[in-house]
Every structure is written in C-alpha cells, then in structure tokens.
Design an enzyme around this catalytic site. Structure first.
Site, short mmCIF file in Angstrom:
data_model
loop_
_atom_site.label_atom_id
_atom_site.label_comp_id
_atom_site.label_asym_id
_atom_site.label_seq_id
_atom_site.Cartn_x
_atom_site.Cartn_y
_atom_site.Cartn_z
N ASN A 119 0.80 -1.24 0.00
CA ASN A 119 0.00 0.00 0.00
C ASN A 119 0.83 1.28 0.00
O ASN A 119 0.36 2.32 -0.47
CB ASN A 119 -1.02 0.00 1.15
CG ASN A 119 -0.41 -0.14 2.51
OD1 ASN A 119 0.71 -0.64 2.64
ND2 ASN A 119 -1.13 0.28 3.53
N GLU B 35 5.15 -8.23 -3.68
CA GLU B 35 5.24 -8.69 -5.08
C GLU B 35 4.51 -7.74 -6.02
O GLU B 35 4.93 -7.56 -7.17
CB GLU B 35 4.59 -10.08 -5.26
CG GLU B 35 5.09 -11.17 -4.36
CD GLU B 35 4.72 -10.96 -2.91
OE1 GLU B 35 5.64 -10.60 -2.17
OE2 GLU B 35 3.55 -11.12 -2.54
N GLU C 261 4.44 -4.34 12.40
CA GLU C 261 3.47 -3.26 12.14
C GLU C 261 2.35 -3.89 11.33
O GLU C 261 2.46 -4.04 10.11
CB GLU C 261 4.12 -2.14 11.33
CG GLU C 261 5.30 -1.47 12.01
CD GLU C 261 4.87 -0.51 13.11
OE1 GLU C 261 3.69 -0.13 13.15
OE2 GLU C 261 5.74 -0.15 13.93
N CYS D 21 -3.37 1.23 6.61
CA CYS D 21 -3.53 0.45 7.85
C CYS D 21 -4.30 1.23 8.90
O CYS D 21 -5.00 0.64 9.71
CB CYS D 21 -2.17 0.03 8.39
SG CYS D 21 -1.05 1.41 8.60
#
Ligand code: NAD
Length: 477
Positions: free
Chosen positions: A150, A176, A248, A282
């Site tokens: 992200n 990836e 994290e 997140c």
C-alpha cells in the site's frame, strides 16, 4: 534507471535465475515491469552481502552515516515527480497522494540522519568509587525487512532509514505487487555512495524468501509491515533463533463522532481520510460510531460527500479515488460488501465495481449502515473503500465496541468537547489516536499498534531503538 531489476545484491543488479513475474498497473492491467523470483542461491548471496555490509557500516561513524542518509533524502526530493509517477503506475494511488508519499519517505531519511548522530549511551556511577557502569547502544545486526503493497516508498523508507541510522545492514523484500519503487530506492542509495551490501533488495515468493532470510543465522532482526496472519507466521519463524522482531500489522480503526459535532465537517474529514489510497491504509478509519443525536445527518453528509468523489486512474490529477492495488484486493472488497448486503446492510453509497471500466481494479467508494458483527466488514480489516457507520446512544458503549476486536492500531475522535474527546481518546485501546485530525504519520512521531496490531515503533525518537541492542559494561575506573 527505468529497466533496473529490483534484485539488488552486494551493490550489483542481478538478472536472477528464477522465473520472472510481472508487475501490473492496477489502472490498466498492463505490465509495467518484470522482476525475478530470487533463487535460494541468490538469497544466500544477499545474506552474505548483508553480513559483510554490516561489518563495514556498523564501523562507520554516526556522522558519516548521517551524511549518507541526508544525501539519500536530497536525491529522493530531487526526482520526486518521476518516483511518484512510477509509484502510481505500480500501485494505483492518485498522483497527488504518490507525491506526498515520496516526500514523506524523504522525511524519514532526514529524521533518521539526525538520529544517527545521537546513538550514544550513558554512564552510571558505581556502587563503589572504583567502578562505573557504561550503557552502550549498538546496532543489532543485519535486518530482514518485509513491506506490503500500500505504501511502496514510505514503508521501505521507514525501515531502511532507521536501520541504516543505527548502523545495521538490510535485506528488503518488498511486496510482489509493488517492487519497482524499492528498486528505485536501492538505485538512489547506490548513487549517493552507500557501500555495497549495506542495502540489498530481493523479490520472489514471500513464503520461500521469508523462510530463507528469517531462518538464516546472519539475520539478527526482522521487521514486517503487513497483515496480522502474515505477522503471526513471521513470528513463528523467528522463534527458533530468538530474533528481535518488530511487527506493524493491520488494524480496524474506530472513529467516534461525539454529540455536538457539525455533521458536514465530521463527514468531510471522515470521507477524505477513509478513501485515501482507496481505503488501503492500515490506519484508515473503518468503523464510524456516531452519536444518535446526529447520526442521520452525518450519514446523509457522508453519503453526499462519497458520491462526489471522482473515480479514475491515479495518473489523472482530477482523480480522487484510484483503483485497488490488485485483483486479489478488489475480489476481497467485493466479497465483503456482498456479505454485508446479504445479511441486511443498507448500501448508502457505492456497493459495486465502478461502471465504465472494462479493465482496472476500480471499486466504488462504499458506505454501509445497518451493519452488525455477523458481517465480516465489522470483524475483518476492510483494507478497501468500505465505510460502515454505526449509531450509539452512550459513548461508553461506543468505546467498548471500538475495543472489542483483537487489533488496536489507530483510532479517532471527532467532537467539539475537548475534555470528552480526550477521555474517549484515552479509552481507545490502540497505539495511535487522532483527535479532530486524521493526519497521524510523521517521521518525528512513533507509529505502531498494540495487541494483534503488533509491537515496536517506526519513526519518532523511539524508531531507532528497534535497531539497537543495549550492552551494559561494569568497568573499573
Ligand atoms: P501481506 O501481509 O499480505 O504482505 C506483507 C509482506 O509480507 C509482503 O512483503 C508479502 O510479500 C509478505 N508475505 C505475504 N505472505 C507471506 C507469508 N506467508 N510469509 C511471509 N511473508 C509473506 O500484506 P498486504 O496485503 O501487502 O498489505 C496489507 C496489510 O498490511 C494490511 O493488513 C495493513 O493494515 C498492513 N499494514 C500495516 C501497517 C502498519 O504500519 N501497521 C502499514 C501498512 C500496511
């Protein structure tokens, strides 16, 4: 630099013997690059390089390390436009957000350059006049770092800047889907003179790569940003050799909107933050709890603001919300919305793939009401453009519900009564809280979660400690 392979080992670009895999532009589903699957032999070479790099770099004075980090920051800033364009091409986010991410990545190198100058310990007077105790802070050793798809610039930068500041070497495995930005970062590090072996970048099958790297005695520290299940797998892998770990991991961020809030203002901040990076953040607000006195008005305003968002390719500066990063992600989002709808949720906005796109992973920004815990959207991290909105009568119930999951990364409170907001903020069982703000990630602030969202801090004065061991010496004087 456009054709560089991200397999970067001991200061060299390696074509790789393994089967290459394509990197797909999520806006068009066309191929933007191809990277190798690292073989065991190549991974072993990266480990040997990191071992050698550690010996060189840990013996390099802090002020010299700081100069290199400052040079990396300057080089990132100098070509921010080109780097942001590649980021958008491999990840999909709007170009304005990509520029912000690249700038933020540079900030981490600037911050940790200063931290590199401050790696020192302390002296404790002995119990007797002829003794003293010295506390030294020393680099932990070669680091294996794993990052998700992200934030392909920010997340590698957070880890690499802190590790290099501490005197550690790194083997980075980027996601990836988005490995090309990490290749650019390695190229910049090489260009400004980071010695060979100090940073290595490998790509390939995540399970095979993590087993090889984490299982190696060379690696002394593992840092993962990723999902909770992968965090648990990595933790298992580190157990046998008792390696230091920072995790994290994912969250499911609650937002508590208090009585007395202005509905339009509350909705504007929420919508803007929620749909940033198509919800793939997140700390993305993912469960809104709204006081019953203003619930209907806030839902109306959220629906209105959401329907105004412009969907399009990230490369178009008019785009508010780009595609999701992968086919896997859009499938997961579609499943989650369908699950909620089939169990009785009301779709206030969105609720389907975006119309007019034959290609690309576009999903409409979606707002749901009438949701409950039987639906996966309130239990599993949405990690996509879905905002469930819930009503509460008593703020204590909202806090209890907000804290009812196993994760605790970020939370938010919105309201004019700052004493109440402070009480609610302290009641949220999370690592990071924003009161009347959604801007949380800064190089100078510690970022990290509690409970299953992981442990360890990235950024802030705390960030470098993740890469330092404490050694205590009791010496005569
Ligand atoms: P992911 O967990 O699938 O992947 C993260 C990294 O782990 C990648 O490098 C991936 O290749 C690797 N990986 C995947 N499967 C693996 C396996 N079985 N063994 C070892 N390594 C493996 O995450 P993602 O889908 O790319 O990213 C989304 C997740 O990351 C979300 O849960 C999000 O909340 C989390 N995240 C957390 C933070 C934070 O700071 N707490 C920041 C960004 C993203």
């Amino acid at each position: 630099m456009s054709n560089l392979s991200p397999l970067y080992i001991d200061g060299e670009w390696v074509t790789g013997d393994g089967e290459p895999f394509d990197v797909i532009d999520p806006a068009t589903e066309t191929v933007v690059g191809s990277v190798p699957t690292a073989t065991d032999d190549e991974l072993d070479r990266a480990l040997a390089a990191a071992d050698k790099g550690f010996r060189t770099w840990s013996a390099t004075p802090g002020w010299t390390r700081a100069e290199t980090l400052d040079a990396i920051a300057a080089a990132i800033r100098a070509r921010a436009g080109e780097l942001a364009a590649l980021l958008t091409a491999e990840q999909g986010k709007p170009i304005g957000e990509a520029k912000g991410e690249v700038a933020s990545a540079a900030d981490y190198f600037t911050w940790f350059a200063d931290e590199a100058r401050r790696v020192y310990g302390r002296v404790i007077p002995g119990r007797t006049p002829d003794r003293r105790m010295m506390v030294l802070r020393e680099p932990v050793g070669p680091v294996a770092a794993f990052t998700p798809n992200n934030f392909p610039w920010l997340l590698p930068a957070r880890k690499i800047a802190a590790a290099l500041a501490a005197g550690c070497s790194v083997v980075l495995k980027p996601a990836e889907d988005t490995p090309l930005s990490a290749g650019r970062l390695a190229a910049i590090c090489a260009e400004v003179g980071l010695p060979p072996g100090v940073l290595n970048v490998v790509t390939g099958d995540p399970v095979a790569v993590s087993r090889r790297l984490v299982g190696s005695p060379v690696i002394r520290k593992v840092s993962l940003t990723g999902s909770v299940p992968v965090g648990k797998q990595i933790l298992h892998l580190t157990a046998d050799s008792v390696k230091r770990v920072s995790l994290e991991l994912g969250g499911h961020a609650p937002v508590v909107v208090l009585a007395g809030s202005d509905p339009a203002e509350a909705a504007a901040g929420l919508v803007q933050s929620k749909f940033r990076n198509c919800g793939q953040v997140c700390v993305s607000p993912s469960r809104a709890f709204v006081d019953a006195s203003l619930y209907d008005d806030v839902v109306d305003e959220i629906g209105r603001a959401t329907r105004k968002l412009v969907i399009g390719p990230g490369s178009d500066p008019n785009t508010d919300i780009g595609p999701l990063a992968s086919a896997r992600r859009i499938d997961a989002v579609e499943r989650m919305v369908d699950d909620a709808r089939s169990k009785g949720a009301t779709v206030v906005a969105g609720g389907a793939r975006a119309e007019g796109y034959d290609t690309g992973f576009y999903y409409q920004p979606t707002v749901l009401t009438d949701v409950d815990r039987s639906m996966s959207v309130l239990v599993d991290e949405p990690f996509g453009p879905i905002l469930p909105v819930l009503r509460y009568d008593d703020v204590a119930d909202a806090i209890a519900e907000a804290n009812s999951l196993d994760v605790g990364l970020a939370g938010y409170v919105h309201g004019p009564d700052l004493l109440l907001a402070d009480r609610v903020a302290r009641g949220l069982d999370v690592g990071i809280v924003g009161v009347n703000t959604y801007a949380l990630a800064f190089a100078e602030a510690p970022f990290g979660g509690v409970r299953e969202s992981g442990y360890g801090s990235e950024g802030g004065a705390e960030g470098i400690d993740e890469y330092l061991n404490v050694r205590y010496l009791n010496v005569p004087c």
